[in-house]
Design a protein around this motif. Sequence first.
Motif, PDB file in Angstrom:
ATOM      1  N   PHE A 194       0.835  -1.208   0.000  1.00  0.00           N
ATOM      2  CA  PHE A 194       0.000   0.000   0.000  1.00  0.00           C
ATOM      3  C   PHE A 194       0.868   1.256   0.000  1.00  0.00           C
ATOM      4  N   GLY A 197       2.480   1.816  -3.384  1.00  0.00           N
ATOM      5  CA  GLY A 197       1.593   2.138  -4.496  1.00  0.00           C
ATOM      6  C   GLY A 197       0.724   3.365  -4.303  1.00  0.00           C
ATOM      7  N   ASN A 198       0.901   4.097  -3.178  1.00  0.00           N
ATOM      8  CA  ASN A 198       0.056   5.259  -2.918  1.00  0.00           C
ATOM      9  C   ASN A 198       0.891   6.448  -2.447  1.00  0.00           C
ATOM     10  N   ASP A 199       0.321   7.646  -2.609  1.00  0.00           N
ATOM     11  CA  ASP A 199       1.014   8.855  -2.178  1.00  0.00           C
ATOM     12  C   ASP A 199       0.521   9.276  -0.798  1.00  0.00           C
ATOM     13  N   LYS A 200       1.040  10.409  -0.304  1.00  0.00           N
ATOM     14  CA  LYS A 200       0.692  10.893   1.031  1.00  0.00           C
ATOM     15  C   LYS A 200      -0.795  11.210   1.148  1.00  0.00           C
ATOM     16  N   GLN A 201      -1.406  11.713   0.071  1.00  0.00           N
ATOM     17  CA  GLN A 201      -2.829  12.042   0.107  1.00  0.00           C
ATOM     18  C   GLN A 201      -3.663  10.775   0.305  1.00  0.00           C
ATOM     19  N   SER A 202      -3.324   9.724  -0.410  1.00  0.00           N
ATOM     20  CA  SER A 202      -4.040   8.456  -0.266  1.00  0.00           C
ATOM     21  C   SER A 202      -3.834   7.875   1.133  1.00  0.00           C
ATOM     22  N   LEU A 203      -2.611   8.043   1.674  1.00  0.00           N
ATOM     23  CA  LEU A 203      -2.333   7.564   3.017  1.00  0.00           C
ATOM     24  C   LEU A 203      -3.176   8.318   4.038  1.00  0.00           C
ATOM     25  N   TYR A 206      -6.608   6.934   3.955  1.00  0.00           N
ATOM     26  CA  TYR A 206      -6.597   5.630   4.611  1.00  0.00           C
ATOM     27  C   TYR A 206      -6.622   5.787   6.132  1.00  0.00           C
TER      28      TYR A 206
END
Length: 237
Positions: A194, A197-203, A206
Amino acid sequence: MQKQYFLIFLICLTAGLASAQKTLKGTVSENGTANKLTNVFIRDNSSKQTAITDDKGNFEIKTEPGHIIIFDSPGYTSDTLYVVDLKPKNIQLEVKSIALREVSVTSSRQGQAFDPHKEYPEVYEKSKLYVLSPTTWFGKENRDARKMKKYFRTEAEQRHVDEVFTRTYVGSIVPLKGQDLDDFMTMYRPSYEFIKGNDKQSLAVYINDSYKKYQDLPPEKRHIAKLPPSKDTLSLK
């Protein structure tokens, strides 16, 4: 002639016993549970010998009294054993807290980062496969070397998660502090896949979604059960 054969037999037997006496065996488990830990990386700090636990948590490593053995596994606090004798040992590892993981990451940034290629070149050499060498395919040392390579890769991945999923960052998004924050981060720790495959915004999304799930839990379910301290007095803390 018979006496000569008998002497040769005694010499071989003595050599075999001497070799066996320099091998430490045991098991590694999670403290407070019956869970046997596989792929725990073990190293003798004195001789640089290495080993790894099998799928039942068993290990054996060449060592001798007076040496110091280190047990490492991602997600667990490293344990240190001072070898007093070569009787079988039962090593119990504590689950590593969020705070301890961050201390570990900070220390590696300030000092020289762990470089397994440089520190254990023999592991990578023994892990190689050669078509015309059956030993490299089926030999125990070679198979263990390939398991150690996987351990090093997993350790690198978990360190990367620790570098991104920090108490400072998560604490800036959710209104939790102290042990509550540590428990939340342990319960909702993202995978390496995860993070990769994801950036800080997606984190951030989450973390917010995870906090909503956390709030929906009954108060008694929001905390990680504390394990009793190990009664094993063999290790040096």
